[in-house]
Design a protein around this motif. Structure first.
Motif, PDB file in Angstrom:
ATOM      1  N   TYR A   1       0.964  -1.257  -0.181  1.00 39.09           N
ATOM      2  CA  TYR A   1       0.084   0.089  -0.051  1.00 39.09           C
ATOM      3  C   TYR A   1       0.993   1.159   0.109  1.00 39.09           C
ATOM      4  O   TYR A   1       1.959   1.276  -0.057  1.00 39.09           O
ATOM      5  CB  TYR A   1      -0.877   0.027   1.280  1.00 39.09           C
ATOM      6  N   LYS A   2       0.219   2.523  -0.289  1.00 42.75           N
ATOM      7  CA  LYS A   2       1.159   3.728  -0.297  1.00 42.75           C
ATOM      8  C   LYS A   2       0.655   4.471   0.912  1.00 42.75           C
ATOM      9  O   LYS A   2      -0.330   4.478   1.315  1.00 42.75           O
ATOM     10  CB  LYS A   2       0.704   4.341  -1.467  1.00 42.75           C
ATOM     11  N   VAL A   3       1.817   5.255   1.362  1.00 44.28           N
ATOM     12  CA  VAL A   3       1.500   6.359   2.336  1.00 44.28           C
ATOM     13  C   VAL A   3       2.290   7.437   1.601  1.00 44.28           C
ATOM     14  O   VAL A   3       3.463   7.665   1.576  1.00 44.28           O
ATOM     15  CB  VAL A   3       2.291   5.922   3.702  1.00 44.28           C
ATOM     16  N   GLY A   4       1.419   8.142   1.163  1.00 44.69           N
ATOM     17  CA  GLY A   4       1.804   9.410   0.352  1.00 44.69           C
ATOM     18  C   GLY A   4       2.671   8.878  -1.085  1.00 44.69           C
ATOM     19  O   GLY A   4       2.180   8.062  -1.765  1.00 44.69           O
TER      20      GLY A   4
ATOM     21  N   LEU B   1       8.297  -5.031   7.760  1.00 44.52           N
ATOM     22  CA  LEU B   1       8.062  -4.124   6.654  1.00 44.52           C
ATOM     23  C   LEU B   1       9.121  -4.108   5.764  1.00 44.52           C
ATOM     24  O   LEU B   1      10.307  -3.812   6.218  1.00 44.52           O
ATOM     25  CB  LEU B   1       7.523  -2.652   7.237  1.00 44.52           C
ATOM     26  N   VAL B   2       8.859  -3.710   4.589  1.00 39.19           N
ATOM     27  CA  VAL B   2       9.986  -3.098   3.564  1.00 39.19           C
ATOM     28  C   VAL B   2       9.154  -1.727   3.073  1.00 39.19           C
ATOM     29  O   VAL B   2       8.291  -1.887   2.636  1.00 39.19           O
ATOM     30  CB  VAL B   2      10.001  -4.106   2.377  1.00 39.19           C
ATOM     31  N   ILE B   3      10.096  -0.875   3.216  1.00 42.74           N
ATOM     32  CA  ILE B   3       9.435   0.637   2.896  1.00 42.74           C
ATOM     33  C   ILE B   3      10.410   0.966   1.698  1.00 42.74           C
ATOM     34  O   ILE B   3      11.598   0.982   2.085  1.00 42.74           O
ATOM     35  CB  ILE B   3       9.665   1.599   4.141  1.00 42.74           C
TER      36      ILE B   3
ATOM     37  N   TYR C   1       6.866   3.821  15.292  1.00 47.53           N
ATOM     38  CA  TYR C   1       7.260   4.765  14.496  1.00 47.53           C
ATOM     39  C   TYR C   1       6.104   5.411  13.921  1.00 47.53           C
ATOM     40  O   TYR C   1       4.835   4.866  13.765  1.00 47.53           O
ATOM     41  CB  TYR C   1       7.941   4.126  13.098  1.00 47.53           C
ATOM     42  N   VAL C   2       6.086   6.719  13.353  1.00 45.65           N
ATOM     43  CA  VAL C   2       5.256   7.289  12.592  1.00 45.65           C
ATOM     44  C   VAL C   2       5.816   7.577  11.185  1.00 45.65           C
ATOM     45  O   VAL C   2       6.849   8.128  11.076  1.00 45.65           O
ATOM     46  CB  VAL C   2       4.792   8.628  12.937  1.00 45.65           C
ATOM     47  N   LEU C   3       5.117   6.890  10.142  1.00 47.98           N
ATOM     48  CA  LEU C   3       5.419   7.125   8.688  1.00 47.98           C
ATOM     49  C   LEU C   3       4.793   7.944   7.954  1.00 47.98           C
ATOM     50  O   LEU C   3       3.287   7.902   8.028  1.00 47.98           O
ATOM     51  CB  LEU C   3       5.324   5.620   8.122  1.00 47.98           C
ATOM     52  N   SER C   4       5.314   9.060   7.579  1.00 49.19           N
ATOM     53  CA  SER C   4       4.211  10.163   6.941  1.00 49.19           C
ATOM     54  C   SER C   4       5.077  10.525   5.438  1.00 49.19           C
ATOM     55  O   SER C   4       6.355  10.419   5.323  1.00 49.19           O
ATOM     56  CB  SER C   4       4.701  11.380   7.821  1.00 49.19           C
ATOM     57  N   SER C   5       4.218  10.951   4.478  1.00 42.30           N
ATOM     58  CA  SER C   5       4.519  11.390   3.222  1.00 42.30           C
ATOM     59  C   SER C   5       3.486  12.160   2.796  1.00 42.30           C
ATOM     60  O   SER C   5       2.118  11.533   2.830  1.00 42.30           O
ATOM     61  CB  SER C   5       5.047  10.324   2.422  1.00 42.30           C
ATOM     62  N   GLY C   6       3.620  13.338   2.428  1.00 39.58           N
ATOM     63  CA  GLY C   6       2.448  14.020   1.861  1.00 39.58           C
ATOM     64  C   GLY C   6       1.255  14.190   2.905  1.00 39.58           C
ATOM     65  O   GLY C   6       1.598  14.519   4.153  1.00 39.58           O
ATOM     66  N   SER C   7       0.210  13.802   2.692  1.00 38.36           N
ATOM     67  CA  SER C   7      -1.034  13.779   3.506  1.00 38.36           C
ATOM     68  C   SER C   7      -1.347  12.335   4.263  1.00 38.36           C
ATOM     69  O   SER C   7      -2.180  12.472   5.013  1.00 38.36           O
ATOM     70  CB  SER C   7      -2.314  14.103   2.818  1.00 38.36           C
TER      71      SER C   7
END
Length: 329
Positions: free
Chosen positions: A43-46, A96-98, A241-247
């Protein structure tokens, strides 16, 4: 289009008059596969792509000592309410692989190849499922460790005892590193599980990795878009952790809870593997209240695969609402 009664009767008569298809025209000759497909989910996070990679699961008999402040009949009742079998407990594992676009980052490494052999392939599956998902372990830039329990660090080693991610920088929580590498703490460790954990961690980080790690602090970005968050109690340096990208934003909770049934529904229950059970409960409630208030998505290491869910308050506990499977990314 309308079908008249005469047409319908004529069609029924024709069907009755037609010869029956031979029952053995379809042979159903495909062999029983008897093996699950490689388990990964994206899935995508930003702009960041997240791949949840299953390391498998572990099922064991439910002992009276598993939850320190609940009776076995209470635990069984909670399991039955969740349509889970009595007298056994299952733990799932989901590293996870990010892919940040510039870095390939693994968060936690599962149980490792020795566990795969010992548990007859029920866990220790991270690397083979990563390869099935299209990742080369040699291409991993960073491995971020949340805490030093075996199901999170043992996958740092390949079957031959060499680093499983040979080109990766290994990042560890500074507080976690300080505790487990302290000779005084090791000398005071109770016999049994705690002494075993010290020995295991020394084997991995001393013998195999030669202590070539990068300690990181809380409230700082340890990889692009990945903020380290203090969630102590489970271990002295346990990190989420908090993973953030864009909104986009997701809370990666590591081991704030184990399997949500019963540890999210009963956040006051103390599991034997929480090093400071009272602190772990306070952290669990603090973090989950925050997640509910901010309506954050949660990615959980020990939830049923793929472990992505929303939370809502439900009495004294929390209800987990899994995200539906999305065939697109």
């Amino acid at each position: 289009m309308e079908i008249s009664r005469r047409d319908a009767l004529a069609g029924a008569a024709a069907l009755a008059a037609a010869p029956m298809l031979a029952a053995n025209d379809a042979k159903a000759a495909a062999p029983i596969v008897d093996k699950q497909a490689p388990s990964f989910y994206r899935y995508k996070v930003g702009d960041i792509e997240v791949t949840v990679v299953s390391d498998g699961r572990f099922t064991f008999p439910l002992e009276d000592s598993f939850i320190l402040n609940a009776r076995k009949d209470e635990i069984n009742a909670a399991l039955e309410k969740a349509f889970l079998p009595r007298d056994v407990f299952t733990i799932y594992f989901a590293p996870l692989v990010i892919n940040t676009g510039g870095k390939l980052v693994v968060i936690d490494t599962g149980n490792g190849p020795v566990a795969k052999v010992n548990n007859k392939g029920s866990n220790g599956l991270l690397v083979e499922n990563m390869v099935a998902a299209g990742f080369d372990p040699k291409a991993v830039d960073m491995v971020v460790i949340s805490h030093f329990h075996t199901d999170h660090v043992n996958g740092l080693l390949a079957a031959d005892g060499t680093p499983a991610f040979p080109n990766a920088e290994v990042l560890v929580p500074a507080a976690e590193w300080k505790f487990w590498m302290d000779d005084g703490e090791m000398s005071r460790a109770p016999a049994g599980r705690m002494q075993g954990l010290f020995k295991n961690n020394r084997n991995i980080f001393d013998a195999a990795l030669k202590r070539k790690v990068t300690p990181y602090e809380w409230n700082k970005e340890v990889a692009p878009g990945l903020l380290a968050v203090e969630t102590i109690g489970h271990t002295p340096g346990h990190t989420s952790y908090v993973l953030s990208s864009g909104s986009g934003k997701v809370f990666i909770q590591s081991d704030v809870t184990n399997n949500p049934n019963p540890f999210a529904t009963h956040p006051g229950w103390h599991a034997f593997f929480d090093q400071d059970a009272d602190m772990a409960e306070k952290t669990r409630r603090r973090i989950y209240d925050m997640v509910v208030a901010e309506k954050l998505l949660v990615q959980a290491f020990h939830y049923p695969f793929p472990g992505l869910a929303h939370l809502e308050k439900d009495g004294d506990g929390y209800r987990v609402v899994p995200m539906p499977w999305n065939p697109t990314i």
